[in-house]
Write a protein that holds these residues in place. Structure first.
Motif, PDB file in Angstrom:
ATOM      1  N   HIS A   1      31.769   2.372  10.115  1.00 49.95           N
ATOM      2  CA  HIS A   1      32.154   3.972   9.605  1.00 49.95           C
ATOM      3  C   HIS A   1      32.268   3.929   8.257  1.00 49.95           C
ATOM      4  CE1 HIS A   1      32.311   6.012  13.733  1.00 49.95           C
ATOM      5  NE2 HIS A   1      33.007   4.767  14.173  1.00 49.95           N
ATOM      6  N   GLU A   2      31.894   4.886   7.574  1.00 48.91           N
ATOM      7  CA  GLU A   2      32.232   5.218   6.129  1.00 48.91           C
ATOM      8  C   GLU A   2      32.897   6.557   6.437  1.00 48.91           C
ATOM      9  OE1 GLU A   2      32.608   4.870   2.329  1.00 48.91           O
ATOM     10  OE2 GLU A   2      31.716   3.439   3.759  1.00 48.91           O
ATOM     11  N   ALA A   3      32.239   7.722   6.152  1.00 47.20           N
ATOM     12  CA  ALA A   3      32.804   8.983   6.083  1.00 47.20           C
ATOM     13  C   ALA A   3      32.696   9.978   7.119  1.00 47.20           C
ATOM     14  CB  ALA A   3      32.250   9.610   4.765  1.00 47.20           C
ATOM     15  N   ALA A   4      33.422  10.938   7.320  1.00 47.63           N
ATOM     16  CA  ALA A   4      33.382  12.088   8.427  1.00 47.63           C
ATOM     17  C   ALA A   4      33.450  13.320   7.793  1.00 47.63           C
ATOM     18  CB  ALA A   4      34.234  11.816   9.335  1.00 47.63           C
ATOM     19  N   ALA A   5      32.800  14.344   8.088  1.00 41.98           N
ATOM     20  CA  ALA A   5      32.896  15.751   7.794  1.00 41.98           C
ATOM     21  C   ALA A   5      32.827  16.593   9.122  1.00 41.98           C
ATOM     22  CB  ALA A   5      31.948  16.063   6.702  1.00 41.98           C
ATOM     23  N   VAL A   6      33.360  17.573   9.147  1.00 40.09           N
ATOM     24  CA  VAL A   6      33.545  18.627  10.271  1.00 40.09           C
ATOM     25  C   VAL A   6      33.011  19.792   9.832  1.00 40.09           C
ATOM     26  CG1 VAL A   6      35.259  19.647  12.266  1.00 40.09           C
ATOM     27  CG2 VAL A   6      35.668  17.275  10.878  1.00 40.09           C
ATOM     28  N   ASP A   7      32.216  20.320  10.627  1.00 36.55           N
ATOM     29  CA  ASP A   7      31.534  21.615  10.500  1.00 36.55           C
ATOM     30  C   ASP A   7      32.499  22.503  11.165  1.00 36.55           C
ATOM     31  OD1 ASP A   7      30.151  23.975  10.422  1.00 36.55           O
ATOM     32  OD2 ASP A   7      28.219  23.098  10.431  1.00 36.55           O
ATOM     33  N   PRO A   8      33.378  23.485  10.390  1.00 37.29           N
ATOM     34  CA  PRO A   8      34.552  24.430  10.722  1.00 37.29           C
ATOM     35  C   PRO A   8      33.733  25.567  11.573  1.00 37.29           C
ATOM     36  CG  PRO A   8      33.993  24.997   8.681  1.00 37.29           C
ATOM     37  CD  PRO A   8      32.946  23.774   8.767  1.00 37.29           C
ATOM     38  N   ARG A   9      32.418  25.662  11.649  1.00 37.17           N
ATOM     39  CA  ARG A   9      31.799  26.575  12.422  1.00 37.17           C
ATOM     40  C   ARG A   9      31.753  26.190  14.079  1.00 37.17           C
ATOM     41  NH1 ARG A   9      25.993  27.353   9.803  1.00 37.17           N
ATOM     42  NH2 ARG A   9      26.426  25.110  10.171  1.00 37.17           N
ATOM     43  N   ASP A  10      31.583  25.002  14.351  1.00 36.33           N
ATOM     44  CA  ASP A  10      31.517  24.517  15.800  1.00 36.33           C
ATOM     45  C   ASP A  10      32.195  23.371  16.139  1.00 36.33           C
ATOM     46  OD1 ASP A  10      29.997  22.515  14.348  1.00 36.33           O
ATOM     47  OD2 ASP A  10      27.952  23.416  14.967  1.00 36.33           O
ATOM     48  N   GLY A  11      32.750  22.739  15.172  1.00 37.47           N
ATOM     49  CA  GLY A  11      33.631  21.569  15.416  1.00 37.47           C
ATOM     50  C   GLY A  11      33.094  20.202  15.614  1.00 37.47           C
ATOM     51  N   ILE A  12      31.423  20.389  15.011  1.00 40.42           N
ATOM     52  CA  ILE A  12      30.645  19.024  15.160  1.00 40.42           C
ATOM     53  C   ILE A  12      31.029  18.252  13.807  1.00 40.42           C
ATOM     54  CG2 ILE A  12      28.434  18.172  14.866  1.00 40.42           C
ATOM     55  CD1 ILE A  12      27.349  20.406  16.661  1.00 40.42           C
ATOM     56  N   VAL A  13      31.287  17.016  14.404  1.00 40.42           N
ATOM     57  CA  VAL A  13      31.664  15.909  13.279  1.00 40.42           C
ATOM     58  C   VAL A  13      30.420  15.064  12.835  1.00 40.42           C
ATOM     59  CG1 VAL A  13      33.206  14.106  12.477  1.00 40.42           C
ATOM     60  CG2 VAL A  13      33.777  15.846  14.336  1.00 40.42           C
ATOM     61  N   TYR A  14      29.941  15.259  11.412  1.00 41.61           N
ATOM     62  CA  TYR A  14      29.251  14.240  10.925  1.00 41.61           C
ATOM     63  C   TYR A  14      29.638  12.911  10.648  1.00 41.61           C
ATOM     64  CZ  TYR A  14      26.221  18.389  11.912  1.00 41.61           C
ATOM     65  OH  TYR A  14      25.637  19.497  12.454  1.00 41.61           O
ATOM     66  N   LEU A  15      28.825  11.735  10.824  1.00 39.98           N
ATOM     67  CA  LEU A  15      29.500  10.695  10.568  1.00 39.98           C
ATOM     68  C   LEU A  15      28.399   9.702   9.726  1.00 39.98           C
ATOM     69  CD1 LEU A  15      30.777   9.914  14.017  1.00 39.98           C
ATOM     70  CD2 LEU A  15      31.977  10.688  11.870  1.00 39.98           C
ATOM     71  N   THR A  16      28.909   9.026   8.728  1.00 43.58           N
ATOM     72  CA  THR A  16      27.925   8.199   7.993  1.00 43.58           C
ATOM     73  C   THR A  16      28.321   6.853   8.295  1.00 43.58           C
ATOM     74  OG1 THR A  16      29.624   8.145   6.007  1.00 43.58           O
ATOM     75  CG2 THR A  16      27.481   9.680   6.008  1.00 43.58           C
ATOM     76  N   GLU A  17      27.273   5.826   8.112  1.00 46.14           N
ATOM     77  CA  GLU A  17      27.264   4.378   8.416  1.00 46.14           C
ATOM     78  C   GLU A  17      27.043   3.485   7.299  1.00 46.14           C
ATOM     79  OE1 GLU A  17      25.819   1.491  12.116  1.00 46.14           O
ATOM     80  OE2 GLU A  17      24.552   2.877  11.450  1.00 46.14           O
ATOM     81  N   ASP A  18      27.990   2.661   6.914  1.00 46.22           N
ATOM     82  CA  ASP A  18      27.795   1.849   5.498  1.00 46.22           C
ATOM     83  C   ASP A  18      27.225   0.492   5.914  1.00 46.22           C
ATOM     84  OD1 ASP A  18      27.455   0.550   2.973  1.00 46.22           O
ATOM     85  OD2 ASP A  18      29.589   0.951   2.525  1.00 46.22           O
ATOM     86  N   HIS A  19      25.846   0.358   6.258  1.00 50.73           N
ATOM     87  CA  HIS A  19      25.313  -0.682   7.007  1.00 50.73           C
ATOM     88  C   HIS A  19      23.989  -0.884   6.369  1.00 50.73           C
ATOM     89  CE1 HIS A  19      23.640  -3.366  10.290  1.00 50.73           C
ATOM     90  NE2 HIS A  19      24.819  -3.763  10.055  1.00 50.73           N
TER      91      HIS A  19
END
Length: 454
Positions: free
Chosen positions: A212-230
């Motif tokens: 895992h690297e970073a995470a960001a939550v879309d406040p409109r629907d609660g979906i979390v976007y995730l990056t992978e440092d690989h």
């Protein structure tokens, strides 16, 4: 790539201010004078010229490695991702990651906030008085985790701390003191740290086991976007929670698929636009691949038709769009920035560095309240910088690491090549916080900010 067939471009996407400035940067519209030339500036806390900044800017350092954060407990080093999780009046609260891997000593947090007592990664919660420009205090809030790299702030006032490692329970690992530890628990997960108090140190298993690297939550629907440092392959993921705002209740993990584009590591042009759909990750906790490596999740996603990136790092949600960084992506291997627009299901390459002289290995990013963007550099250059991208799409150097120590707090050496991480702004926009990874400290920068810059 698919731009001509879709008939889409920057104008059609209707990008907001951040998207427009990135598109302008990507189209080669230039270099910005920013705030002007940089010069050494003495730290208000230590009196040392730790940073080079434009005229009129000042800063104070705090939260150094080695400082006491609890009775008999020293602050760990390797200061990495960080975010502002709350404010009460003038007191701002930050949570900071410590990317410790094999350092001896075990957990630095209380037992209730410890996941695996043998390992020393985790988070420290800090408070800063923005009216006085002074550090208030720091406390351990999570430990017993490993390689806590980046993460992200949630809309409900917590921090998602991400482990950038995949280790299975029972695996034997040689620690820095030479001792071999058999891991009591598996690693490669996300942990939530509240804005006040301690983490419960429970991994959010449904969000996957990966680097895992970073995470960001879309406040409109609660979906979390995730990056992978690989590398050589990485995925861009989204987590759809069963109950928005309650990540511990589980949900669905998916990888991005760009239609007609199975591999976006190279061979792209700025302005390329493609349609997106998402493929499921069938076994989110299977982070180890068949040969024992840490690529179990990305292999699952690619097998289901997902798209390959490389070394994905910073991610933010701004104006309804998700911007994310591929640190070594692009034909020159110097970095890409992508924009995903959830409402239209479209992905665009908005910036690609053509050479190290332009931008080399962008990492953490944060949007400025003045319309620009701050980019943390983590490259092979001899000096690391904080860059600004102004509202007109011009790139400029804002701050340079100038850390050379001769015994201060027990540290000696030239640390100018150490990366920047964890950039974030106070809620009023007056202070920019960021971390110098080694020897490990945080700075709070303020000065004559101007609209349209950062």
């Amino acid at each position: 790539m698919l731009q001509s067939s879709l008939g889409l471009g920057v104008a059609a996407l209707g990008l907001g201010p951040v998207g427009k400035l990135l598109a302008k940067a990507g189209s080669g519209l230039g270099v910005s004078p920013g705030y002007g030339p940089l010069a050494p500036v003495r730290d208000r806390a230590t009196g040392l010229p730790l940073l080079r900044l434009p005229a009129g800017f000042e800063y104070t350092s705090f939260g150094w490695a080695g400082e006491e954060i609890a009775p008999g407990q020293a602050c760990p080093g390797k200061h990495d991702g960080m975010g502002v999780v709350g404010a009460e009046g003038d007191i701002v609260t930050l949570v900071r990651n410590h990317e410790l891997t094999k350092e001896p000593g075990g957990s630095f947090a209380p037992a209730s906030a410890t996941y695996n007592p043998d390992v020393r990664g985790g988070t420290v919660t800090l408070r800063f008085d923005t009216a006085r420009g002074e550090f208030v205090d720091a406390l351990p809030s999570l430990s017993g985790t490993q390689v806590n790299c980046a993460g992200g702030v949630t809309p409900w006032g917590s921090w998602l701390s991400c482990e950038e490692v995949v280790v299975q329970a029972g695996q034997k690992v040689r620690m820095g003191d030479g001792a071999v530890h058999e891991m009591k628990r598996s690693h490669g997960f996300i942990f939530e740290v509240p804005g006040k108090g301690l983490s419960n140190a429970e991994p959010l298993l449904a969000m996957g086991q990966m680097k895992h690297e970073a995470a960001a939550v879309d406040p409109r629907d609660g979906i979390v976007y995730l990056t992978e440092d690989h590398k050589p392959h990485a995925g861009f993921y989204r987590f759809i929670p069963r109950t928005p705002g309650e990540l511990h209740r589980g949900g669905r993990l998916q990888m991005l698929r760009a239609e007609g584009a199975p591999d976006l590591r190279t061979g792209c042009r700025v302005g390329d636009v493609m349609k997106v759909r998402w493929v499921d990750i069938d076994e989110p906790t299977r982070g180890t691949d068949s040969d024992g490596g840490p690529g179990g999740l990305v292999r699952q996603g690619l097998a289901n038709g997902g798209t390959a990136f490389i070394r994905l790092e910073g991610v933010i949600v701004e104006q309804g769009r998700v911007f994310f960084i591929s640190t070594s992506g692009g034909d020159a291997g110097c970095g890409q920035m992508w924009a995903y627009r959830p409402a239209e299901g479209l992905l665009e390459l908005v910036f690609e560095s053509p050479s190290r002289e332009v931008l080399d290995y962008p990492d953490n990013i944060v949007a400025s309240p003045r319309g620009g963007l701050v980019i943390c550099e983590d490259s092979v250059q001899p000096v690391q910088r904080l860059y600004g991208l102004d509202r007109a799409g011009g790139l400029f150097e804002f701050c340079r690491n100038n850390v050379v120590l001769d015994g201060h707090r027990g540290f000696s050496g030239d640390f100018r090549e150490e990366e920047w991480a964890g950039a974030c702004f106070s809620p009023d926009g007056r202070w920019l916080f960021a971390n110098v990874y080694e020897p490990g400290f945080t700075v709070a920068i303020t000065g004559p900010w101007r609209p349209g810059l950062i």
